[in-house]
Design a protein around this motif. Structure first.
Motif, PDB file in Angstrom:
ATOM      1  N   GLY A  80      29.049 -37.895 -12.677  1.00 21.20           N
ATOM      2  CA  GLY A  80      27.711 -37.508 -13.084  1.00 21.20           C
ATOM      3  C   GLY A  80      27.524 -36.012 -13.267  1.00 21.20           C
ATOM      4  O   GLY A  80      28.422 -35.283 -13.708  1.00 21.20           O
ATOM      5  N   LEU A  81      26.328 -35.542 -12.911  1.00 19.81           N
ATOM      6  CA  LEU A  81      25.983 -34.132 -13.072  1.00 19.81           C
ATOM      7  C   LEU A  81      26.928 -33.223 -12.294  1.00 19.81           C
ATOM      8  O   LEU A  81      27.294 -32.141 -12.755  1.00 19.81           O
ATOM      9  N   THR A  99      36.543 -32.338  -1.437  1.00 19.82           N
ATOM     10  CA  THR A  99      36.916 -32.766  -0.088  1.00 19.82           C
ATOM     11  C   THR A  99      36.035 -33.909   0.400  1.00 19.82           C
ATOM     12  O   THR A  99      36.160 -34.349   1.540  1.00 19.82           O
ATOM     13  N   SER A 100      35.123 -34.369  -0.452  1.00 21.31           N
ATOM     14  CA  SER A 100      34.293 -35.528  -0.130  1.00 21.31           C
ATOM     15  C   SER A 100      33.959 -36.257  -1.409  1.00 21.31           C
ATOM     16  O   SER A 100      34.077 -35.696  -2.511  1.00 21.31           O
ATOM     17  N   ASP A 101      33.542 -37.512  -1.297  1.00 28.48           N
ATOM     18  CA  ASP A 101      32.918 -38.196  -2.416  1.00 28.48           C
ATOM     19  C   ASP A 101      31.485 -37.695  -2.515  1.00 28.48           C
ATOM     20  O   ASP A 101      31.000 -36.959  -1.645  1.00 28.48           O
ATOM     21  N   GLU A 102      30.788 -38.078  -3.587  1.00 27.87           N
ATOM     22  CA  GLU A 102      29.381 -37.698  -3.685  1.00 27.87           C
ATOM     23  C   GLU A 102      28.600 -38.373  -2.558  1.00 27.87           C
ATOM     24  O   GLU A 102      28.838 -39.533  -2.225  1.00 27.87           O
ATOM     25  N   GLN A 103      27.658 -37.637  -1.966  1.00 26.06           N
ATOM     26  CA  GLN A 103      26.916 -38.126  -0.807  1.00 26.06           C
ATOM     27  C   GLN A 103      25.538 -37.488  -0.780  1.00 26.06           C
ATOM     28  O   GLN A 103      25.241 -36.583  -1.555  1.00 26.06           O
ATOM     29  N   ASP A 104      24.683 -37.988   0.133  1.00 19.54           N
ATOM     30  CA  ASP A 104      23.365 -37.376   0.310  1.00 19.54           C
ATOM     31  C   ASP A 104      23.525 -35.967   0.868  1.00 19.54           C
ATOM     32  O   ASP A 104      24.425 -35.703   1.678  1.00 19.54           O
ATOM     33  N   PRO A 143      16.475 -28.533  -0.610  1.00 20.09           N
ATOM     34  CA  PRO A 143      15.768 -27.822  -1.687  1.00 20.09           C
ATOM     35  C   PRO A 143      16.555 -27.718  -2.988  1.00 20.09           C
ATOM     36  O   PRO A 143      15.976 -27.441  -4.034  1.00 20.09           O
ATOM     37  N   TRP A 144      17.876 -27.938  -2.929  1.00 18.93           N
ATOM     38  CA  TRP A 144      18.711 -27.791  -4.121  1.00 18.93           C
ATOM     39  C   TRP A 144      19.193 -29.134  -4.658  1.00 18.93           C
ATOM     40  O   TRP A 144      20.020 -29.168  -5.559  1.00 18.93           O
ATOM     41  N   GLY A 145      18.691 -30.217  -4.143  1.00 15.90           N
ATOM     42  CA  GLY A 145      19.066 -31.515  -4.678  1.00 15.90           C
ATOM     43  C   GLY A 145      19.236 -32.560  -3.606  1.00 15.90           C
ATOM     44  O   GLY A 145      19.347 -32.254  -2.412  1.00 15.90           O
ATOM     45  N   SER A 146      19.299 -33.794  -4.038  1.00  9.75           N
ATOM     46  CA  SER A 146      19.404 -34.912  -3.097  1.00  9.75           C
ATOM     47  C   SER A 146      20.830 -35.410  -2.932  1.00  9.75           C
ATOM     48  O   SER A 146      21.132 -36.152  -2.005  1.00  9.75           O
ATOM     49  N   ARG A 147      21.740 -35.000  -3.841  1.00 10.72           N
ATOM     50  CA  ARG A 147      23.123 -35.455  -3.782  1.00 10.72           C
ATOM     51  C   ARG A 147      24.056 -34.255  -3.868  1.00 10.72           C
ATOM     52  O   ARG A 147      23.738 -33.245  -4.504  1.00 10.72           O
ATOM     53  N   GLU A 148      25.222 -34.360  -3.224  1.00  9.75           N
ATOM     54  CA  GLU A 148      26.182 -33.272  -3.290  1.00  9.75           C
ATOM     55  C   GLU A 148      27.590 -33.788  -3.116  1.00  9.75           C
ATOM     56  O   GLU A 148      27.821 -34.859  -2.530  1.00  9.75           O
ATOM     57  N   SER A 149      28.547 -33.020  -3.626  1.00 15.78           N
ATOM     58  CA  SER A 149      29.958 -33.201  -3.338  1.00 15.78           C
ATOM     59  C   SER A 149      30.466 -31.921  -2.708  1.00 15.78           C
ATOM     60  O   SER A 149      30.122 -30.816  -3.151  1.00 15.78           O
ATOM     61  N   GLN A 150      31.285 -32.058  -1.673  1.00 15.59           N
ATOM     62  CA  GLN A 150      31.873 -30.896  -1.026  1.00 15.59           C
ATOM     63  C   GLN A 150      33.229 -30.607  -1.651  1.00 15.59           C
ATOM     64  O   GLN A 150      33.978 -31.515  -2.016  1.00 15.59           O
ATOM     65  N   PHE A 151      33.516 -29.310  -1.772  1.00 17.90           N
ATOM     66  CA  PHE A 151      34.790 -28.850  -2.296  1.00 17.90           C
ATOM     67  C   PHE A 151      35.427 -27.922  -1.268  1.00 17.90           C
ATOM     68  O   PHE A 151      34.835 -27.644  -0.221  1.00 17.90           O
ATOM     69  N   LEU A 206      18.307 -34.876  -9.095  1.00 16.63           N
ATOM     70  CA  LEU A 206      18.185 -35.933 -10.092  1.00 16.63           C
ATOM     71  C   LEU A 206      16.803 -36.000 -10.710  1.00 16.63           C
ATOM     72  O   LEU A 206      16.605 -36.679 -11.724  1.00 16.63           O
ATOM     73  N   THR A 207      15.828 -35.282 -10.126  1.00 14.24           N
ATOM     74  CA  THR A 207      14.474 -35.294 -10.694  1.00 14.24           C
ATOM     75  C   THR A 207      14.379 -34.445 -11.960  1.00 14.24           C
ATOM     76  O   THR A 207      13.550 -34.716 -12.825  1.00 14.24           O
TER      77      THR A 207
END
Length: 423
Positions: free
Chosen positions: A159-160, A179-184, A191-199, A208-209
């Protein structure tokens, strides 16, 4: 004997590929029976490989490839659209949209965690692709990518967040591998979003709004002033621009500096009296300015009785024990901060300076970790030797480091700077 060994390998090796729920395989062809039209068998396996899956299997090298021998006939996928065949070393999946591609090992396991072709990733669109280092790999699916490196394992990106990371340069960017899958997102990143991936060195969040993404990463503090970070910003704009030679720092006398590669200075590792063992040097980290940063055992916060004079003295603590017990900053984190912060900013107190790394989204600081180092022997006479006192303390701050609001290092600070808990 050879045939028996190969047959044993066929069945024992069946666990090498991730198992998946599927319709029962049609019965294997009988020994000596002709294969069905458009199909072939590969002795000693009795199973048929057919059509586009057969073409892909033979193109990869057949039984001599990493897939080895077939262990099922072709079966329809549960969605009724595609088909797959199982092999000892992985599976080959086919759909009319994507053609036939193998999925094996960590990629098959990760894909299976999300429901195979029935999940959001859908069907594979490529074979495994070797990346620039010649070792790491990626595989593309209709709805996501899976990246694998030995340092990070296999993780999906989609996705994004995937697009923002690819725009930066993907694994070749400063963020490195996922270092992670996409997660909450954790609470402080909301404040910067509801989903994230760690690197490896930061995170990418997605709001997503409004279909926006944000980069959160560790950098030298103070970070260069920049415009708001966007997906179109060149990767170089994210990198720390300050170098050691660009900044003032307290000079270290040559007779007290630790030479590169020598480790702990002579005479700093053999203190044995009960209140002197705290001065023992445990390691030396060379920063990017080629200064040695000594990490001594140190002492915890509280009163101490000198075992020579019997006098009682109070101390705010210093060294590894103080940083770890009072502030939850582990020795590996201290080492990383000293190595990755290119300079030691003078504090103007007892020849002390600080290495600070700050985690920030765009231009707003979320957390920081500071390592305070005394570059000369203790001028108040508490040090039993003439070498640098080294690390006095290490602690976290909440928000902008200039606010001086000291906080306990939290477990949810992204790796690698989270108290050494990921090391």
């Amino acid at each position: 004997m050879l045939v028996a060994l190969v047959i044993a390998m066929l069945w024992v090796g069946a666990g090498a590929a991730a198992a998946r729920p599927a319709p029962l395989s049609p019965a294997p062809s009988q020994a000596g029976a002709a294969a069905s039209p458009g199909c072939e068998t590969f002795f000693p396996s009795p199973y048929e490989v057919c059509g586009a899956i057969l073409e892909k299997y033979k193109a990869l090298g057949g039984p001599q490839s990493f897939l080895l021998l077939p262990k099922s006939n072709e079966m329809p996928t549960p969605d009724g659209v595609g088909a797959f065949s199982e092999f000892v070393g992985g599976n080959i999946y086919w759909s009319p949209r994507t053609n036939a591609h193998p999925v094996a090992h960590d990629f098959l396991t990760k894909w299976g965690q999300y429901g195979y072709e029935a999940g959001f990733m859908r069907y594979p669109t490529t074979d495994e692709i070797v990346l620039g280092d010649g070792i790491s790999r990626r595989q593309e699916f209709e709805g996501a990518s899976i990246y694998f490196s030995f340092a990070t394992g296999a993780h999906e990106v989609h996705g994004l967040i995937r697009q923002a990371w690819i725009d930066l340069g993907a694994e070749a960017s400063f963020l490195g591998f996922p270092t992670s899958d996409e997660q909450d997102t954790p609470p402080q990143h909301k404040p910067w979003g509801s989903r994230e991936s760690q690197f490896q060195t930061g995170v990418v969040t997605a709001d997503l709004t409004n279909n926006s993404t944000h980069i959160g990463n560790w950098s030298i503090y103070p970070a260069p002033t920049r415009a708001g970070l966007t997906r179109t910003t060149p990767a170089a704009d994210y990198l720390p621009a300050l170098r050691a030679q660009d900044l003032p720092r307290t000079a270290v006398p040559t007779d007290r500096a630790v030479e590169a590669g020598n480790g702990c200075p002579a005479g700093t590792t053999d203190y044995s009296k009960i209140n002197k063992t705290e001065w023992n040097c445990e390691s030396v980290t060379e920063d990017q300015s080629f200064y040695g940063v000594i990490l001594r055992k140190g002492e915890a916060r509280g009163a101490r009785i000198d075992d020579d004079s019997g006098a009682t003295a109070s101390t705010a603590g210093f060294g590894r024990l103080h940083a770890g017990e009072d502030h939850n900053v582990g020795p590996h984190t201290i080492q990383l901060i000293a190595q990755d912060s290119s300079y030691c900013s003078p504090l103007g107190y007892l020849d002390r300076c600080s290495y600070t790394m700050a985690f920030h989204f765009d231009k707003e600081y979320i957390d920081s970790i500071t390592v305070v180092v005394q570059q000369h022997a203790d001028t108040e006479g508490r040090s039993p030797d003439s070498h640098d006192l080294g690390v006095v303390t290490a602690f976290c701050r909440i928000g902008d480091p200039a606010d001086h609001r000291t906080g306990y290092c939290r477990d949810d600070i992204p790796p690698p700077f989270n108290g050494g808990k990921n090391h």
